[in-house]
Design a protein around this motif. Sequence first.
Motif, PDB file in Angstrom:
ATOM      1  N   VAL A 102      40.999  48.883  66.948  1.00 55.77           N
ATOM      2  CA  VAL A 102      41.132  47.499  67.405  1.00 55.77           C
ATOM      3  C   VAL A 102      39.795  46.778  67.233  1.00 55.77           C
ATOM      4  O   VAL A 102      39.722  45.654  66.750  1.00 55.77           O
ATOM      5  CB  VAL A 102      41.570  47.459  68.895  1.00 55.77           C
ATOM      6  N   PRO A 115      46.737  41.848  61.828  1.00 59.66           N
ATOM      7  CA  PRO A 115      46.400  41.190  60.554  1.00 59.66           C
ATOM      8  C   PRO A 115      47.368  41.551  59.412  1.00 59.66           C
ATOM      9  O   PRO A 115      47.771  40.654  58.666  1.00 59.66           O
ATOM     10  CB  PRO A 115      44.966  41.661  60.272  1.00 59.66           C
ATOM     11  N   LEU A 139      42.284  41.800  53.432  1.00 55.35           N
ATOM     12  CA  LEU A 139      41.634  41.471  54.710  1.00 55.35           C
ATOM     13  C   LEU A 139      40.110  41.574  54.629  1.00 55.35           C
ATOM     14  O   LEU A 139      39.424  41.289  55.613  1.00 55.35           O
ATOM     15  CB  LEU A 139      42.165  42.386  55.814  1.00 55.35           C
ATOM     16  N   LEU A 187      40.871  47.689  56.546  1.00 55.61           N
ATOM     17  CA  LEU A 187      40.546  46.828  57.696  1.00 55.61           C
ATOM     18  C   LEU A 187      39.078  46.455  57.739  1.00 55.61           C
ATOM     19  O   LEU A 187      38.709  45.403  58.253  1.00 55.61           O
ATOM     20  CB  LEU A 187      40.852  47.569  58.997  1.00 55.61           C
ATOM     21  N   HIS A 247      44.465  51.216  57.115  1.00 54.66           N
ATOM     22  CA  HIS A 247      45.451  51.168  58.217  1.00 54.66           C
ATOM     23  C   HIS A 247      46.726  50.500  57.709  1.00 54.66           C
ATOM     24  O   HIS A 247      46.664  49.393  57.176  1.00 54.66           O
ATOM     25  CB  HIS A 247      44.849  50.377  59.387  1.00 54.66           C
ATOM     26  N   THR A 277      44.707  45.718  65.697  1.00 56.64           N
ATOM     27  CA  THR A 277      44.586  46.473  64.452  1.00 56.64           C
ATOM     28  C   THR A 277      45.738  46.152  63.507  1.00 56.64           C
ATOM     29  O   THR A 277      45.562  45.994  62.288  1.00 56.64           O
ATOM     30  CB  THR A 277      44.696  48.000  64.748  1.00 56.64           C
ATOM     31  N   THR A 278      46.911  46.097  64.061  1.00 57.36           N
ATOM     32  CA  THR A 278      48.141  46.035  63.295  1.00 57.36           C
ATOM     33  C   THR A 278      48.565  44.587  63.055  1.00 57.36           C
ATOM     34  O   THR A 278      49.418  44.310  62.210  1.00 57.36           O
ATOM     35  CB  THR A 278      49.224  46.820  64.071  1.00 57.36           C
ATOM     36  N   ILE A 301      54.899  45.325  65.905  1.00 58.74           N
ATOM     37  CA  ILE A 301      54.336  45.770  67.169  1.00 58.74           C
ATOM     38  C   ILE A 301      52.920  46.235  66.915  1.00 58.74           C
ATOM     39  O   ILE A 301      52.539  46.544  65.788  1.00 58.74           O
ATOM     40  CB  ILE A 301      55.119  46.942  67.802  1.00 58.74           C
ATOM     41  N   GLY A 302      52.149  46.308  67.964  1.00 62.30           N
ATOM     42  CA  GLY A 302      50.812  46.844  67.835  1.00 62.30           C
ATOM     43  C   GLY A 302      49.765  45.887  68.373  1.00 62.30           C
ATOM     44  O   GLY A 302      50.036  44.732  68.690  1.00 62.30           O
ATOM     45  N   PHE A 303      48.556  46.430  68.453  1.00 63.03           N
ATOM     46  CA  PHE A 303      47.411  45.672  68.956  1.00 63.03           C
ATOM     47  C   PHE A 303      46.747  44.913  67.821  1.00 63.03           C
ATOM     48  O   PHE A 303      47.332  44.748  66.744  1.00 63.03           O
ATOM     49  CB  PHE A 303      46.426  46.629  69.631  1.00 63.03           C
ATOM     50  N   TYR A 330      57.678  50.532  62.031  1.00 65.81           N
ATOM     51  CA  TYR A 330      56.912  51.747  61.863  1.00 65.81           C
ATOM     52  C   TYR A 330      57.651  52.889  62.548  1.00 65.81           C
ATOM     53  O   TYR A 330      58.399  52.673  63.509  1.00 65.81           O
ATOM     54  CB  TYR A 330      55.515  51.572  62.463  1.00 65.81           C
TER      55      TYR A 330
END
Lengths: 84, 84, 388, 388, 348, 348
Positions: C204, C148, B33, B51, B46, C145-146, C141-143, C91
Amino acid sequence: MCLAIPALVTAVLADDMATVSLGGVVKTVSVALLDEVAVGDYVLLHVGYALHKISEEEAERTLAMMAEGGLLQAELDEIAGDAA
Amino acid sequence: MCLAIPALVTAVLADDMATVSLGGVVKTVSVALLDEVAVGDYVLLHVGYALHKISEEEAERTLAMMAEGGLLQAELDEIAGDAA
Amino acid sequence: MKYVEEFRDRALAEKLSAAIRAEADAVRSYNFMEFCGGHTHAIFRYGVQDLVPANVQFVHGPGCPVCILPIRRLDDAIELAERHGVILCSYGDMLRVPGSKRRSLLSVKAQGADVRMVYSTLDALEIARQNPDRQVVFLGIGFETTTPPTALAIRQAADEGLTNFSVFCNHVLTPAAIRHILDAPDIDPEQAVHLDGFLGPSHVSTVIGSKPYEFLSETYRKPVVIAGFEPLDVLQSVLMLIRQVNEGRVEVENQYARVVTREGNTKAQDLVDEIFELRPAFEWRGLGMVAKSALAIRPAYAAFDAEARFDLSDKTSREVKSCECPAILRGVKKPKDCKLFGNVCTPDNPMGSCMVSSEGSCAAYWTYRRAETLAEMAKDKAMAEQAA
Amino acid sequence: MKYVEEFRDRALAEKLSAAIRAEADAVRSYNFMEFCGGHTHAIFRYGVQDLVPANVQFVHGPGCPVCILPIRRLDDAIELAERHGVILCSYGDMLRVPGSKRRSLLSVKAQGADVRMVYSTLDALEIARQNPDRQVVFLGIGFETTTPPTALAIRQAADEGLTNFSVFCNHVLTPAAIRHILDAPDIDPEQAVHLDGFLGPSHVSTVIGSKPYEFLSETYRKPVVIAGFEPLDVLQSVLMLIRQVNEGRVEVENQYARVVTREGNTKAQDLVDEIFELRPAFEWRGLGMVAKSALAIRPAYAAFDAEARFDLSDKTSREVKSCECPAILRGVKKPKDCKLFGNVCTPDNPMGSCMVSSEGSCAAYWTYRRAETLAEMAKDKAMAEQAA
Amino acid sequence: MTAMQPIRAKRFPADARVTMSHGGGGRATRELIASVFAPHFANPLLEQGHDAARLERPDGRIVVSTDGHVISPLFFPGGDIGSLAVHGTLNDVAMGGAQPIALTSAFVIEEGFPLADLERIAASMGEAARRAGVPIATGDTKVVERGKGDGVFITTTGIGVVPDGVEIGPDRLAAGQAILLSGTLGDHGVAIMSQRQGLEFETTITSDSAALHHMVADMVAAVPGIALLRDPTRGGLSSTLNELVEGTQLGVLIEEAAIPVKGEVASACELLGLDPLHIANEGKLVCICEEADAETLLAIMRSHGEGTDAARIGTVTAEEPGFVRMTTAIGGTRIVDWLSGEQLPRIC
Amino acid sequence: MTAMQPIRAKRFPADARVTMSHGGGGRATRELIASVFAPHFANPLLEQGHDAARLERPDGRIVVSTDGHVISPLFFPGGDIGSLAVHGTLNDVAMGGAQPIALTSAFVIEEGFPLADLERIAASMGEAARRAGVPIATGDTKVVERGKGDGVFITTTGIGVVPDGVEIGPDRLAAGQAILLSGTLGDHGVAIMSQRQGLEFETTITSDSAALHHMVADMVAAVPGIALLRDPTRGGLSSTLNELVEGTQLGVLIEEAAIPVKGEVASACELLGLDPLHIANEGKLVCICEEADAETLLAIMRSHGEGTDAARIGTVTAEEPGFVRMTTAIGGTRIVDWLSGEQLPRIC
Ligand code: SF4
Ligand code: SF4
Ligand SMILES: [Mg+2]
Ligand SMILES: [Mg+2]
Ligand SMILES: [Mg+2]
Ligand SMILES: [Mg+2]
Ligand SMILES: [Mg+2]
Ligand SMILES: [Mg+2]
Ligand SMILES: [Mg+2]
Ligand SMILES: [Mg+2]
Ligand SMILES: [Mg+2]
Ligand SMILES: [Mg+2]
């Protein structure tokens, strides 16, 4: 491998099955290899199948022969002689 | 869920993978990424992926601001006054 | 650990605490919503409340992805594992959330479903490679952040031509949720909490940058500080918010500048764009249907979309009655307002999603502030009885 | 248990024993081969030897189906379980027989192969019904006794249209083997044991009747007594054989008349005929290739023939060197003549098939007559050393 | 049901595996025991050749404790299920203030388990027992079908003797007592987790698995009035402390900054989102004593290899009965809760 | 690692199952113990709330024995794994001539196991312990993932006290001693096998599972000089006798006709091709004593419910050292060998 034991037929079920008792131990087995079977018959049981009916008459004859066979041939002759 | 932690890149591997160290704990992670990454970079890790890179300069500025921020506005004004 | 320990320093914390106490105006209150569960967790784990005066209040937002997944979607995941017999990967926190009839992925696993906890989408891909005769579904699941990592996994699966991997996508978007809360058309004005500012998402924002929050200051006139997840980050951000309030400023400030930029990670954003598209609307537990608040897998990648691949049955999913999660997730109630809290609902036996994730409000109150909360509940009850 | 206990009566046994001792001619010897492992087992388990004089000797024949299965066929069964991943079902004794490299079905099971012990072909069919996505192979072994149940299972599978059930057929025929032993073209005349008569098969004969043994008296001039498996049956049969020998008679007598008739069970015979056909020849462990001594599944039932369904690889199967099973199975050696007996070869760690089944000679000597056998071996060794 | 009397050891082939026969109770079982266990466990009690072992008349009261060990993986940095099964139970006996005099071990082995691994475990167990000076007095071996076990489970039971005058127990707790911890937290759990499939990380951390009864002997000799000893194993320090106060009129206050945690353990916890207070230890103890005895006991602990990092971490209080409260790293406070839910992987 | 101190019992739903959380060592573990085990096991030792139980100073030497129980099926005619785990270990202690004073129990539970079944087992275990008059002093609970266990395994350890002067052990065997058996052979194994999937047969036979220490107390009181006691469990009478003589200068001669076997057990053995001498018993003992004491001991045994069918079955001999020989039903003789290979199904 050829282990087989005598069992008493206690119920004849559908699909060539029957319930048998071996000295109180009850098991459901196939009688598909027998032409006919009835409650009260003794059958020889092998890997879950009745192979043959047991003849009570013959069994008794065999036991009688054993008791006889236990006599020496000489004694048998004697008995025959006595009878004669 | 958004758990992410800073880690030091210790080796850049094939297939967009890299080895990172977190206070001595070493793990292989994906850096797919990130545009570019080099040994010595700190990255935010993460769910097995880096990230973002971490800016040392900004981190120090933040810590400095904290030390400052810890001063009351009044004291800051005072300091400003003193300096003036 | 560099970039961790420095931000937990006690001497600095005391300095920041003193500054906050000094600068907070004693005659008013400061209600700041931390959107993210990560902040909620940090506040409780480090006892940040003890370092701020009583008139500075944290209002816990809906930023725990586990908490806001609607029960219907969880029932769907259970159906995938049970009826469709897939290897369902997710997760860890997700496994204990109760769906309808209080069944969770963990309880169906105990009854024989093949549910596996993974630490990364990389693991889910590996499971798919190693079980070519099984269908493997990753419960995404996730915003932001998760998202990508999920996008990368789908692209990787496509590149490898994996035919037994798909994603049950439940990725959601933070800005839409914040907007929804502020629009709050459904909230009884008497119940509504006045919000004086936001602690903006931390990780995020490393992906989407701080720019997407600018509508908050521009349109809604709310101060925002993008805040790191370490306790000193939270304290400093609170101080920054107090200063904005006191000074009448309304800005998006970035306390977490060591990782967050205005633009974010554009490579990750592009990848997410390639794989996902906006859903017109998506249900959030607590918030109801929220427009443009979630992602779906683009038709080009439908082969990797569990919703396209499996026939999910219609179902009537039911929340536990009297669970106050919905109101708590909107910030209008606190865990102590739920009569199930600590009584029948505990982390070992959760009735609602907020009691499951360590980022959920109820779990945080139970785990880290149980003594105070139970005392408050007793006091509330005594007062109510007196009043009656 | 009717028809069991009467035939284990001690008083009758003593009578029969006395009669045998009285009638056996002390100046000659009587060597009787019991073809069946069932007889071997009864003789040892009840200590029948102790009830007959020393000049009446039992020569143990090849009538243990487990013992005579050639190692190559066992390796094939292992391949089915391991390489083809089938559920391999068999009767218990078969599981411990060592194949090549001393691997048994039990040892490959311990390494993960799906090998299951069944008590009946009915169980194997049931396993097939309950595992529709797996191939289930029944390892069919045994003489004419065990063949009809296998035949019925195949017909049942055909009737039900089961597509995942097949039989790896190793059923063999007793009369052919007896003929082969008597023809004994390969036996060194010095080694050859003179046989004075046969204890004829017991349960085999319930199916095929006594008629198939008439060639023994007619062509080979050997007395035969079809004998039951209980100890009194054995004793009485021995007495009957002694009388035939003493009287110079050569007949097929039927001691086991309570179950065996001259014709046998014609229904079972017809069924076997429907499903199976004669193999031109089949290998017997110990006897080598024996003409027309085994059955194969008829082409009409090829769908249920594991040999047709699975591609079994060519393999070089090897017996343990210096295992004397082949000679023991022909009746020309005794277990004490094997230098591995009790030394490295025991029922827990069998080197040859005769040590596995409780009907095998080596197992019988080890289990029931170990003290005497080890003493004899020591004596033989001492004499050999003296001679050298 | 089968005593571990050496009958006849035999050499198994290098790739031999456990079969169901080894659990049948017949000769194969005896051979397995004679060949794999007896050589490593050898001691006079075992050689009594009886299913039950007879010990001498003890000079004190008896303490007994049992634990099943189901750890995965079976071999881990710093130990294996064998040494763990010895240390874990010796420590539970020692936590009663007792000196262990005998161990029993019961194996449940999964069909197909490599005999070489079983022997490795037996060797490690034997060595741990010898080092601890405690004989494995009797044992048992069962085999379960493949897919009905997980390699090897080992249940050990320890018998110990506690001198008169030593009355360690939760009823002895009182407000004002000092809470001591014998060393760093989380080493065992992190060492195990570093091996977990799908989670692998590299660390130099090894399990702290160790027998503590020698240290305890010195502690009890110096301060017979120790109120309580506990080993914070499964569930970690948090569960140990909660167990002590939940439902009682006492609370506990500890200081996060005072709790020793190795840097790598702290890092691994960050990585996994775990709290070191919840992580299992297998060579640590919590000691609760009168304030006046705290320094004496800390000095004794620090004089032992297992207690070099011993620290005073808190105090028993009367203020918040039933709760464990902690002053956090930044000076706030919070409740320390039990471990909630499953700790992955199986760590003991 | 977790003492069985009742903290807070809770009511689980009727269809609740064991989850991994129940084995985590945290609150869920404690709740499971408090709700499922503690109510049934309740006794003062358990209520010490300590991980190790402290017993009083014993009046004699200590005897200890352990057994893992992995029986399948878990519930069978005449008992279940719970009562079996109690009786099996009490008997091993009693076979040392000792009176048991405490038991420990360690559970390894497979994820997904119905809590209702677990409670049923706990209840049965508690009842067996109460009837026997022996407290379950301490215990342990572990949970393994589904497919890594088989319902429940229970390892129990028993502690007993043997009076001075009682020196039971294999070293006491001598030629000429009488061999006594306390009752019929094979009841337990046949009861288990009747339940085996694919083998099912109906019989009225129930397991003989029972605690024998009260009978042993009377035997030892009357004849302190008993040479040996053994319970012929897994592997049956044949393994018990072979264990005693293999590799020694003594042999054994028994009489088939003298060995009590129930008719249905004999029938089931015929059906399965098994020898009653190889079948497991869980409530029988073999006693070897001086010829002169045989009748006294038989009379005592017969006066107890567990010993009504007691019989003299043979003699220790010097003639064929290392072998167990039997006069068969028809008057021949044969060796009685160990059970060879696997006995199916798992019977203890
Ligand atoms: S305490 Fe439980 S039931 Fe109440 S709101 Fe929170 S999660 Fe829902
Ligand atoms: S003793 Fe063993 S090796 Fe020797 S012949 Fe018999 S089976 Fe073969
Ligand atoms: Mg045992
Ligand atoms: Mg025993
Ligand atoms: Mg313990
Ligand atoms: Mg322990
Ligand atoms: Mg396994
Ligand atoms: Mg324990
Ligand atoms: Mg402990
Ligand atoms: Mg034992
Ligand atoms: Mg026992
Ligand atoms: Mg299972």
